[in-house]
Design an enzyme around this catalytic site. Sequence first.
Site, PDB file in Angstrom:
ATOM      1  CB  CYS A  90      -1.089  -0.213   1.162  1.00 17.84           C
ATOM      2  SG  CYS A  90      -1.957  -1.197   1.224  1.00 17.84           S
ATOM      3  CB  CYS A 101      -0.175   0.459   7.812  1.00 10.71           C
ATOM      4  SG  CYS A 101      -1.951   0.406   6.995  1.00 10.71           S
TER       5      CYS A 101
END
Length: 473
Positions: free
Chosen positions: A137, A457
Amino acid sequence: MSSMLSSALRNLPVSSAWAAGAFARSLSCSSQFQAAVQPQTKKTLGKAGVKNVVVVEGVRIPFLQSGTTYADLMPHDLARAALQGLLTRTSVPRDVVDYIVYGTVIQEVKTSNVAREAALGAGFSDKTPAHTVTMACISSNQAMTTGVGMIAAGQCDVVVAGGVELMSDVPIRHSRKMRKTMLTLNRAKTLGQKLSLISKIRPDYFAPELPAVAEFSTSETMGHSADRLAAAFGISRLEQDEYALRSHTLAKKAQDEGLLQDVVPFKVPGKDTVTKDNGIRPSSLEQMGKLKPAFVKPYGTVTAANSSFLTDGASAMLIMSEEKALAMGYKPKAYLRDFVYVSQDPKDQLLLGPTYATPKVLEKAGLSLSDIDVFEFHEAFAGQILANLKAMDSDWFAQNYMGRKSKVGAPPLDKFNTWGGSLSLGHPFGATGCRLVITAAHRLKKEGGQYGLVAACAAGGQGHAMIVELYPQ
């Protein structure tokens, strides 16, 4: 770890009343910033002997729920549209761009170097190098900082960084047995050899291999990890739904007020022009409460309503050395300053990247949490965001898991994701980082701040944080 954290952190100040109050404060605060105000005067983070790197502009095509308008396209189509939107917005000559780097997570096998294919499609010279990076991500975060490093090292003056993801069409493979048979069949020389191989094919060979949504090292999905993390930090279903409702409500407000300036229209071939994100859908706590747990059944607290959704989208950002930008007559939006990458336990702490990255980037920049005017954190799950806020505000967690003497503290919600976040705007894995950075820059200008902190994250138990400094107005 879950039982230990639940016991140690059950009294931390994240409660339904706190979340509801913070939600109200956020709405009240955001309404105060209807017009640009003068930024505060603080020290600049420029360093002697280090080249200043600036963001000239950042754009994205609308982020759409997978399976909708972009469903028939390919990833490089979306990336090309973002690049063309950037060229239109900035009028930068294509031949001035020294390098292009893109982030993506689930690669289309036909265009594995999607940066190169998108660049050629957008009309960039075939002499302009381009490569693709992947870091879950935070892939476009990695694309941006790769560009920063190239400029700081004097290798380039102008870099385009971005990210793309098309969750509507992901690669589905034959089973390994079938792949092996087909490859061997391709090498067979005689009809007899071919018939012999074909006769060995069994029905189970035809079972497809779907893309893995689980962590390779732990065999656990991010949703399961989010559910366990929420339980470990004592975060209720109601708190998660309240936070998700906050995200959608603030995103809708920002969209209606024209604050999402990074969105550029995209004329989808054979379809209408798309002008706005389609995942922003404020609901009600009553409606959200009717949904069943999505991962840990029947007692989990993570649902489709308090999770980011599968999203198609692409982003692009024009990054330059300050000298080059000024020489070309551009007024930069922001400086890209210190950044860090972190990594931790991919099972129990999969989604705690912001907790670990935030204090490190603050220390690197010589700042404290109170110096930050704007926070833009990636919202994978509402439970993940709230768990990070609790972990950041816990001396016990800092001492026992981070090797620190004391906590860094939790960002105040009146400065936190006040134009919505990934839960509402969408999360095309590889494209989100650029959205976070350009949103931080726009918010700094709108709200009169100087420093923004972007954090995210990533799968694999990794994370990223960066300091964004408003360019002098």
